[in-house]
Design an enzyme around this catalytic site. Structure first.
Site, PDB file in Angstrom:
ATOM      1  N   HIS A  41      -5.490   0.488   6.594  1.00 51.45           N
ATOM      2  CA  HIS A  41      -5.495  -0.242   7.869  1.00 51.45           C
ATOM      3  C   HIS A  41      -6.815  -0.059   8.638  1.00 51.45           C
ATOM      4  CE1 HIS A  41      -1.407  -0.638   6.818  1.00 51.45           C
ATOM      5  NE2 HIS A  41      -0.906   0.373   7.480  1.00 51.45           N
TER       6      HIS A  41
ATOM      7  N   LYS B  51       0.834  -1.185   0.000  1.00 52.84           N
ATOM      8  CA  LYS B  51       0.000   0.000   0.000  1.00 52.84           C
ATOM      9  C   LYS B  51       0.879   1.249   0.000  1.00 52.84           C
ATOM     10  CE  LYS B  51      -0.285   2.060   3.621  1.00 52.84           C
ATOM     11  NZ  LYS B  51       0.945   2.432   4.347  1.00 52.84           N
TER      12      LYS B  51
ATOM     13  N   ARG C 189      -7.508  -4.459  22.069  1.00 56.72           N
ATOM     14  CA  ARG C 189      -6.240  -3.735  21.895  1.00 56.72           C
ATOM     15  C   ARG C 189      -5.366  -4.459  20.871  1.00 56.72           C
ATOM     16  NH1 ARG C 189      -4.990  -2.447  27.113  1.00 56.72           N
ATOM     17  NH2 ARG C 189      -3.450  -4.081  27.344  1.00 56.72           N
TER      18      ARG C 189
HETATM   19  P1  NDP Z   1      11.700   3.661   0.995  1.00 53.41           P
HETATM   20  O1  NDP Z   1      11.389   5.108   0.863  1.00 53.41           O
HETATM   21  O2  NDP Z   1      12.738   3.253   1.972  1.00 53.41           O
HETATM   22  O3  NDP Z   1      12.049   3.164  -0.483  1.00 53.41           O
HETATM   23  C1  NDP Z   1      12.513   1.855  -0.801  1.00 53.41           C
HETATM   24  C2  NDP Z   1      13.570   1.966  -1.876  1.00 53.41           C
HETATM   25  O4  NDP Z   1      12.981   2.463  -3.065  1.00 53.41           O
HETATM   26  C3  NDP Z   1      14.660   2.954  -1.525  1.00 53.41           C
HETATM   27  O5  NDP Z   1      15.669   2.339  -0.768  1.00 53.41           O
HETATM   28  C4  NDP Z   1      15.131   3.398  -2.884  1.00 53.41           C
HETATM   29  O6  NDP Z   1      16.074   2.444  -3.362  1.00 53.41           O
HETATM   30  C5  NDP Z   1      13.907   3.293  -3.753  1.00 53.41           C
HETATM   31  N1  NDP Z   1      13.310   4.625  -3.929  1.00 53.41           N
HETATM   32  C6  NDP Z   1      12.942   5.505  -2.978  1.00 53.41           C
HETATM   33  N2  NDP Z   1      12.417   6.594  -3.522  1.00 53.41           N
HETATM   34  C7  NDP Z   1      12.456   6.423  -4.858  1.00 53.41           C
HETATM   35  C8  NDP Z   1      12.050   7.194  -5.963  1.00 53.41           C
HETATM   36  N3  NDP Z   1      11.499   8.390  -5.815  1.00 53.41           N
HETATM   37  N4  NDP Z   1      12.229   6.692  -7.205  1.00 53.41           N
HETATM   38  C9  NDP Z   1      12.767   5.482  -7.372  1.00 53.41           C
HETATM   39  N5  NDP Z   1      13.173   4.692  -6.339  1.00 53.41           N
HETATM   40  C10 NDP Z   1      13.016   5.157  -5.110  1.00 53.41           C
HETATM   41  O7  NDP Z   1      10.346   2.895   1.227  1.00 53.41           O
HETATM   42  P2  NDP Z   1       9.967   1.844   2.351  1.00 53.41           P
HETATM   43  O8  NDP Z   1      10.948   0.734   2.335  1.00 53.41           O
HETATM   44  O9  NDP Z   1       9.688   2.564   3.607  1.00 53.41           O
HETATM   45  O10 NDP Z   1       8.542   1.350   1.817  1.00 53.41           O
HETATM   46  C11 NDP Z   1       8.388   0.605   0.629  1.00 53.41           C
HETATM   47  C12 NDP Z   1       6.908   0.417   0.363  1.00 53.41           C
HETATM   48  O11 NDP Z   1       6.310  -0.199   1.480  1.00 53.41           O
HETATM   49  C13 NDP Z   1       6.147   1.723   0.157  1.00 53.41           C
HETATM   50  O12 NDP Z   1       5.141   1.498  -0.784  1.00 53.41           O
HETATM   51  C14 NDP Z   1       5.541   2.015   1.522  1.00 53.41           C
HETATM   52  O13 NDP Z   1       4.365   2.762   1.422  1.00 53.41           O
HETATM   53  C15 NDP Z   1       5.251   0.604   2.001  1.00 53.41           C
HETATM   54  N6  NDP Z   1       5.219   0.461   3.470  1.00 53.41           N
HETATM   55  C16 NDP Z   1       6.313   0.801   4.221  1.00 53.41           C
HETATM   56  C17 NDP Z   1       6.287   0.600   5.595  1.00 53.41           C
HETATM   57  C18 NDP Z   1       7.483   0.897   6.443  1.00 53.41           C
HETATM   58  O14 NDP Z   1       7.408   0.645   7.661  1.00 53.41           O
HETATM   59  N7  NDP Z   1       8.573   1.413   5.899  1.00 53.41           N
HETATM   60  C19 NDP Z   1       5.106   0.047   6.278  1.00 53.41           C
HETATM   61  C20 NDP Z   1       4.038  -0.303   5.379  1.00 53.41           C
HETATM   62  C21 NDP Z   1       4.118  -0.082   4.026  1.00 53.41           C
HETATM   63  P3  NDP Z   1      17.208   2.801  -4.425  1.00 53.41           P
HETATM   64  O15 NDP Z   1      17.447   4.270  -4.388  1.00 53.41           O
HETATM   65  O16 NDP Z   1      18.375   1.997  -3.973  1.00 53.41           O
HETATM   66  O17 NDP Z   1      16.646   2.330  -5.700  1.00 53.41           O
HETATM   67  C1  BG6 Z   2       2.330   1.844   7.651  1.00 58.59           C
HETATM   68  C2  BG6 Z   2       2.305   3.341   7.514  1.00 58.59           C
HETATM   69  O1  BG6 Z   2       1.499   1.269   6.697  1.00 58.59           O
HETATM   70  O2  BG6 Z   2       1.878   1.482   8.945  1.00 58.59           O
HETATM   71  C3  BG6 Z   2       3.128   3.984   8.588  1.00 58.59           C
HETATM   72  O3  BG6 Z   2       2.842   3.663   6.231  1.00 58.59           O
HETATM   73  C4  BG6 Z   2       2.705   3.504   9.962  1.00 58.59           C
HETATM   74  O4  BG6 Z   2       3.020   5.381   8.520  1.00 58.59           O
HETATM   75  C5  BG6 Z   2       2.682   1.992   9.987  1.00 58.59           C
HETATM   76  O5  BG6 Z   2       3.647   3.976  10.887  1.00 58.59           O
HETATM   77  C6  BG6 Z   2       2.107   1.475  11.292  1.00 58.59           C
HETATM   78  O6  BG6 Z   2       2.287   0.110  11.346  1.00 58.59           O
HETATM   79  P1  BG6 Z   2       2.363  -0.628  12.759  1.00 58.59           P
HETATM   80  O7  BG6 Z   2       2.431  -2.060  12.416  1.00 58.59           O
HETATM   81  O8  BG6 Z   2       3.599  -0.112  13.413  1.00 58.59           O
HETATM   82  O9  BG6 Z   2       1.138  -0.228  13.497  1.00 58.59           O
END
Ligand code: NDP
Ligand code: BG6
Length: 469
Positions: free
Chosen positions: A255, A163, A373
């Protein structure tokens, strides 16, 4: 007995599997995906022959990638520390890294050759899109052009999409359409990790596995439902992503609406993915879209100081709304839903408030509540009125509190463990289906459009406070 599938084995065929994480240099991979895969490995829930290959643009070799992930691996199932180190070492040997561009099919062809070299030509394949939504389509197209989406020789190829699935009704439908040209619906696993949380999974069992609830789970007995998500931290490190989405898209549309759907839906005919999705989407379709009059948005003080946030950002880091589910079961019952970052508490919970007694025989006793919870300290607490022991007839509300960590002699699996195990087994019950997605966007899109077109300013609230008034 409810026949929820039991996770006791790896993939049913135990064929080799290559697990590709696209965006492997990112936060989600480090914090959630690799620790979850490691837990599955420790629990013998991965096939004997598997390899994890991280793909991203950052240049790294296998050793650097392994060092990056090593720190986050913990042995939840392994009491013996020396055994743990051995397991970590064995797991890391199966982790590899491949650098490439998301929009370059040749880079994915090279990745394909590497996968074949590691797992052989007849391996199943899981592709996890751990990338920002803006890169989903480019990546999916490269995967298709490199032939990595194809299923042949009885092998499966599955894709997991994180998502947010789009930014509104239209972009979500467009994303679904475009991805649908590359992957079949059966290959697509849209993940909402809340559905993998124990307490959220338990909603089905609590409601439909206990006869005492069904008779009172309606407008005649329930006065209101509250679903509250609050986090102490702000958007530190994720502001670039967050500012384009805001809390309504980041947490509420997925969520919290999924949670609402599980609380409010009718009993599915059976526990199949299609029937569960059918009931969830019906209840979401019956929910009135959010309105400006019944919604408060906020932004914590200091949010705009983040270098990745524009000075004039109106992105909401807090939202509180009242939703109305227009079904015979729920007509007139407010569902108060709130989500916020940088608040004074860290919790997600569902509170069911029952109606007051029809006749005050015992004076002014409190209405019953059921508090579910989700986190932290997972628990279910039913508050009943009780006679206070003694010579007079005095009553007090008392909680019957079932704490998971006292009741069950087992560590709770992380949501991502359960969900990754399900993808490997091909069970789509806990994943978002196409029809639910549209129904959920329909609830939030009109207000989001209004906020953006009229530039509605969120109220400022103190970092670490209780949110806007
Ligand atoms: P990041 O922002 O850490 O991005 C992941 C990787 O994608 C980066 O390491 C980078 O790798 C590449 N990236 C980042 N921005 C760009 C860009 N603008 N263009 C191209 N590549 C890019 O994301 P997350 O790991 O936090 O999240 C990944 C996915 O999971 C998202 O869709 C997020 O919404 C979802 N998500 C994340 C959660 C979390 O806790 N982090 C929780 C739930 C969902 P590189 O530069 O090496 O290519
Ligand atoms: C992710 C959101 O999907 O869920 C974050 O992108 C948020 O902003 C997270 O912090 C919360 O997840 P959890 O499992 O820590 O409640």
């Amino acid at each position: 007995m409810l026949s929820w599938p039991i996770v006791t084995t790896a993939t049913p065929d135990n064929k080799p599997v290559s697990i590709v994480i696209v965006g492997a240099s990112g936060d989600l991979t480090r914090k959630k995906l690799l620790p979850a895969l490691f837990s599955l490995y420790c629990n013998d829930l991965l096939p004997e022959r598997f390899h994890v290959v991280g793909f991203a643009r950052s240049t790294m070799n296998d050793g650097e990638f392994r060092r990056q992930v090593a720190d986050t691996l913990t042995c939840r199932y392994e009491p013996e520390p020396s055994q743990c180190d051995i397991k970590v070492g064995q797991f890391l040997k199966r982790c590899h890294y491949h650098s490439g561009q998301y929009n370059n099919a040749d880079d994915f062809r090279a990745l394909g050759r590497r996968l074949e070299h590691l797992c052989g030509p007849r391996a199943n394949q899981l592709m996890y899109m751990a990338i920002p939504p803006g890169v989903f389509l480019d990546t999916a197209n490269s995967i298709r052009r490199a032939g990595l989406a194809d299923e042949h020789d009885g092998n499966w190829s599955r894709v997991v999409i994180e998502k947010p699935f789009g930014r509104d009704t239209e972009s979500s439908a467009e994303l679904t359409r475009a991805l649908g040209e590359i992957f079949t619906e059966g290959q697509t696993y849209r993940i909402d990790h809340y559905l993998g949380k124990e307490v959220i999974q338990n909603l089905l069992v609590l409601r439909f596995g206990n006869r005492i609830f069904e008779q009172i789970w309606n407008r005649d007995h329930i006065e209101s439902v509250e679903i509250a998500f609050s986090e102490k931290i702000g958007v530190e490190g994720r502001a670039g992503y967050f500012d384009r989405f805001g809390i309504i898209r980041d947490v509420m549309q997925n969520h919290l609406l999924q949670t609402l759907a599980l609380v409010a839906m009718e009993q599915p005919i059976e526990l199949s993915p299609g029937e569960i999705a059918e009931e969830k989407s019906r209840v979401l379709r019956a929910t009135r879209p959010m309105t400006r009059e019944e919604t408060v948005t906020g932004q914590y003080a200091g949010y705009r100081d983040d270098p990745e946030v524009p000075d004039d950002s109106i992105t909401e880091t807090y939202a509180r709304t009242t939703l109305w589910v227009n079904t015979p079961r729920w007509y007139g019952v407010p569902f108060r839903v709130s989500a916020g970052k940088a608040l004074d508490t860290q919790k997600t919970e569902i509170l069911i408030r029952f109606r007051s007694l029809p006749f005050p025989l015992l004076g002014d006793v409190e209405a019953n509540t059921l508090r579910i919870r989700v986190q932290p300290n997972e628990a279910i607490e039913l508050v009943l009125n009780n006679k206070v022991p003694g010579l007079s007839l005095t009553t007090a509300p008392v909680g019957l509190n079932m704490l998971y960590n006292q009741q069950f002699d087992t560590a709770l699996p992380e949501a991502y463990e359960r969900l990754l195990a399900d993808v490997l087994r091909g069970d789509r019950s806990l994943f978002i289906q196409q029809k639910e997605l549209g129904a959920a966007w329909r609830i939030v899109t009109p207000l989001l459009e209004e906020i953006e077109s009229e530039r509605i300013q969120p109220q400022e609230y103190a970092y670490g406070g209780s949110g806007p008034r």
